[in-house]
Write a protein that holds these residues in place. Structure first.
Motif, PDB file in Angstrom:
ATOM      1  N   ALA A 254      77.836   3.033  75.468  1.00  0.00           N
ATOM      2  CA  ALA A 254      77.463   2.481  76.776  1.00  0.00           C
ATOM      3  C   ALA A 254      76.405   3.361  77.429  1.00  0.00           C
ATOM      4  N   THR A 255      76.563   4.688  77.282  1.00  0.00           N
ATOM      5  CA  THR A 255      75.580   5.621  77.848  1.00  0.00           C
ATOM      6  C   THR A 255      74.218   5.451  77.180  1.00  0.00           C
ATOM      7  N   ILE A 256      74.227   5.300  75.850  1.00  0.00           N
ATOM      8  CA  ILE A 256      72.975   5.079  75.110  1.00  0.00           C
ATOM      9  C   ILE A 256      72.260   3.833  75.621  1.00  0.00           C
ATOM     10  N   LYS A 257      72.999   2.747  75.790  1.00  0.00           N
ATOM     11  CA  LYS A 257      72.383   1.490  76.235  1.00  0.00           C
ATOM     12  C   LYS A 257      71.836   1.623  77.651  1.00  0.00           C
ATOM     13  N   ASP A 258      72.537   2.379  78.489  1.00  0.00           N
ATOM     14  CA  ASP A 258      72.048   2.605  79.851  1.00  0.00           C
ATOM     15  C   ASP A 258      70.777   3.442  79.830  1.00  0.00           C
ATOM     16  N   LEU A 259      70.752   4.473  78.977  1.00  0.00           N
ATOM     17  CA  LEU A 259      69.552   5.312  78.857  1.00  0.00           C
ATOM     18  C   LEU A 259      68.365   4.526  78.323  1.00  0.00           C
ATOM     19  N   ILE A 260      68.616   3.576  77.440  1.00  0.00           N
ATOM     20  CA  ILE A 260      67.538   2.731  76.925  1.00  0.00           C
ATOM     21  C   ILE A 260      66.912   1.923  78.050  1.00  0.00           C
ATOM     22  N   GLU A 261      67.749   1.391  78.943  1.00  0.00           N
ATOM     23  CA  GLU A 261      67.221   0.651  80.096  1.00  0.00           C
ATOM     24  C   GLU A 261      66.372   1.569  80.969  1.00  0.00           C
ATOM     25  N   GLN A 262      66.852   2.805  81.183  1.00  0.00           N
ATOM     26  CA  GLN A 262      66.100   3.758  81.985  1.00  0.00           C
ATOM     27  C   GLN A 262      64.773   4.115  81.308  1.00  0.00           C
ATOM     28  N   TYR A 263      64.804   4.222  79.977  1.00  0.00           N
ATOM     29  CA  TYR A 263      63.587   4.560  79.222  1.00  0.00           C
ATOM     30  C   TYR A 263      62.514   3.496  79.441  1.00  0.00           C
ATOM     31  N   HIS A 264      62.921   2.223  79.385  1.00  0.00           N
ATOM     32  CA  HIS A 264      61.959   1.128  79.586  1.00  0.00           C
ATOM     33  C   HIS A 264      61.413   1.123  81.009  1.00  0.00           C
ATOM     34  N   ASP A 265      62.191   1.607  81.975  1.00  0.00           N
ATOM     35  CA  ASP A 265      61.770   1.584  83.381  1.00  0.00           C
ATOM     36  C   ASP A 265      61.147   2.906  83.833  1.00  0.00           C
ATOM     37  N   ALA A 266      60.964   3.845  82.889  1.00  0.00           N
ATOM     38  CA  ALA A 266      60.434   5.162  83.247  1.00  0.00           C
ATOM     39  C   ALA A 266      59.064   5.037  83.902  1.00  0.00           C
ATOM     40  N   SER A 267      58.846   5.876  84.920  1.00  0.00           N
ATOM     41  CA  SER A 267      57.600   5.792  85.681  1.00  0.00           C
ATOM     42  C   SER A 267      56.448   6.535  85.022  1.00  0.00           C
ATOM     43  N   ASP A 268      56.762   7.509  84.155  1.00  0.00           N
ATOM     44  CA  ASP A 268      55.698   8.249  83.475  1.00  0.00           C
ATOM     45  C   ASP A 268      56.220   8.799  82.153  1.00  0.00           C
ATOM     46  N   SER A 269      55.320   9.408  81.389  1.00  0.00           N
ATOM     47  CA  SER A 269      55.680   9.895  80.049  1.00  0.00           C
ATOM     48  C   SER A 269      56.673  11.049  80.104  1.00  0.00           C
ATOM     49  N   ASP A 270      56.588  11.876  81.139  1.00  0.00           N
ATOM     50  CA  ASP A 270      57.531  12.992  81.261  1.00  0.00           C
ATOM     51  C   ASP A 270      58.952  12.489  81.451  1.00  0.00           C
ATOM     52  N   GLU A 271      59.100  11.492  82.298  1.00  0.00           N
ATOM     53  CA  GLU A 271      60.438  10.926  82.520  1.00  0.00           C
ATOM     54  C   GLU A 271      60.945  10.266  81.247  1.00  0.00           C
ATOM     55  N   ALA A 272      60.060   9.536  80.536  1.00  0.00           N
ATOM     56  CA  ALA A 272      60.451   8.872  79.294  1.00  0.00           C
ATOM     57  C   ALA A 272      60.886   9.905  78.250  1.00  0.00           C
ATOM     58  N   PHE A 273      60.151  11.019  78.173  1.00  0.00           N
ATOM     59  CA  PHE A 273      60.492  12.064  77.205  1.00  0.00           C
ATOM     60  C   PHE A 273      61.852  12.675  77.522  1.00  0.00           C
ATOM     61  N   SER A 274      62.134  12.897  78.815  1.00  0.00           N
ATOM     62  CA  SER A 274      63.414  13.467  79.227  1.00  0.00           C
ATOM     63  C   SER A 274      64.571  12.539  78.862  1.00  0.00           C
ATOM     64  N   ILE A 275      64.360  11.240  79.045  1.00  0.00           N
ATOM     65  CA  ILE A 275      65.395  10.260  78.701  1.00  0.00           C
ATOM     66  C   ILE A 275      65.611  10.214  77.191  1.00  0.00           C
ATOM     67  N   GLN A 276      64.501  10.284  76.438  1.00  0.00           N
ATOM     68  CA  GLN A 276      64.615  10.292  74.973  1.00  0.00           C
ATOM     69  C   GLN A 276      65.412  11.503  74.494  1.00  0.00           C
ATOM     70  N   GLN A 277      65.198  12.651  75.120  1.00  0.00           N
ATOM     71  CA  GLN A 277      65.952  13.847  74.763  1.00  0.00           C
ATOM     72  C   GLN A 277      67.431  13.655  75.013  1.00  0.00           C
ATOM     73  N   SER A 278      67.768  12.963  76.100  1.00  0.00           N
ATOM     74  CA  SER A 278      69.175  12.680  76.413  1.00  0.00           C
ATOM     75  C   SER A 278      69.797  11.766  75.354  1.00  0.00           C
ATOM     76  N   ILE A 279      68.999  10.787  74.874  1.00  0.00           N
ATOM     77  CA  ILE A 279      69.476   9.892  73.824  1.00  0.00           C
ATOM     78  C   ILE A 279      69.738  10.681  72.545  1.00  0.00           C
ATOM     79  N   GLU A 280      68.792  11.560  72.197  1.00  0.00           N
ATOM     80  CA  GLU A 280      68.922  12.334  70.978  1.00  0.00           C
ATOM     81  C   GLU A 280      70.085  13.322  71.034  1.00  0.00           C
ATOM     82  N   ASP A 281      70.385  13.829  72.237  1.00  0.00           N
ATOM     83  CA  ASP A 281      71.527  14.730  72.387  1.00  0.00           C
ATOM     84  C   ASP A 281      72.835  14.026  72.055  1.00  0.00           C
ATOM     85  N   ILE A 282      72.924  12.767  72.390  1.00  0.00           N
ATOM     86  CA  ILE A 282      74.144  11.997  72.093  1.00  0.00           C
ATOM     87  C   ILE A 282      74.212  11.679  70.595  1.00  0.00           C
ATOM     88  N   LEU A 283      73.054  11.374  70.008  1.00  0.00           N
ATOM     89  CA  LEU A 283      73.027  11.033  68.583  1.00  0.00           C
ATOM     90  C   LEU A 283      73.280  12.269  67.709  1.00  0.00           C
TER      91      LEU A 283
END
Length: 283
Positions: A254-283
């Protein structure tokens, strides 16, 4: 080999043709063929347009590498016939050296040909090497060889240091360059292999997100798999194929799916990168 029929003529004779007929088909003057090919010269003294004409007009279903293989087979048999039985040991040793150098050329080609840009690099490499070889520039040839091997972390074969005269320079560089040919065919092989990897990894899973170097697919309720992109180093290795699957709890999924939604709505590349790191930490 001076008394032997040149491999070009052997190639043409095997197809019921000759230089005159080849000249008529290709538009290459017979005088050019005479100047480009002498009885005692190595196969890759043939000009590129001559090799191209042999393939296009006589073996259009085959590759240039196939044509070169046949020409070198003729040349090798000529050498054995001319050298005589007392030189068989030397011929066998030379045969092993040639095999080693051709294999190195093929390995170098394969190291570069992972995409269309790699094919372009190999074709450019071939043209540059052909040009310096044409003018017997041994030092420049070796400098290029060192540069191309270093570009993919490969060692240069020691056999190149044994090119002590013009004949060995012609022969050793010829077989090496023969190994470089076939870039387009290799790329098709790589693409086919990659598609097999993708199909085997994602199976019937549902696509979740593209994270630059890989895609995520959900295979089962709690099973997530990374499918590496073709330009990502390592997708061929057994380790990468074996360790790309994660089994998550319902909360983690559920957290992964929520982070994916946040990734698509990210305002800039830095925010997107931070969200991707959070996804990878779970994986």
């Amino acid at each position: 080999m001076s008394e032997a029929v040149h491999p070009l003529d052997q190639f043409l004779k095997a197809r019921g043709s000759n230089r005159r007929r080849m000249s008529e088909l290709s538009g290459i003057p017979t005088s050019t063929l005479l100047n480009a090919v002498k009885r005692d010269t190595s196969v890759l003294n043939l000009r590129v347009n001559v090799l191209w004409a042999l393939q296009v007009y006589f073996e259009p279903e085959k590759t240039l590498n196939d044509v070169l293989d046949e020409l070198f087979a003729y040349e090798y048999r000529n050498e054995i016939t001319t050298d005589g039985d007392d030189e068989m040991g030397s011929s066998n040793q030379e045969g092993r050296i040639r095999t080693r150098l051709k294999l190195d050329g093929t390995k170098l080609r394969d190291a570069y040909v992972t995409n269309s840009a790699g094919v372009w690099k190999v074709n450019t490499m071939f043209r540059k090497l052909m040009q310096v070889r044409k003018f017997d520039k041994k030092d420049e040839f070796i400098a290029l060889i060192i540069q191309y091997h270093a570009g993919v972390g490969m060692e240069v074969p020691t056999q190149f240091a044994r090119m002590d005269d013009r004949r060995t320079f012609e022969e050793y560089t010829a077989v090496f360059m023969m190994g470089l040919t076939g870039g387009n065919e290799k790329l098709e092989e790589v693409k086919s292999e990659y598609q097999a990897y993708v199909n085997g990894a994602k199976k019937d899973g549902e696509f979740m997100i593209d994270l630059g170097d890989y895609d995520l697919y959900q295979l089962n309720e709690n099973e997530i798999v990374k499918v590496l992109h073709e330009n990502t180093k390592g997708w061929k290795t057994k380790k990468s194929k074996k360790n790309q699957t994660s089994y998550l709890s319902e909360k983690e999924l559920a957290t992964i799916k929520d982070l994916i939604e946040q990734y698509h709505d990210a305002s800039d590349s830095d925010e997107a990168f931070s969200i991707q790191q959070s996804i990878e930490d779970i994986l």
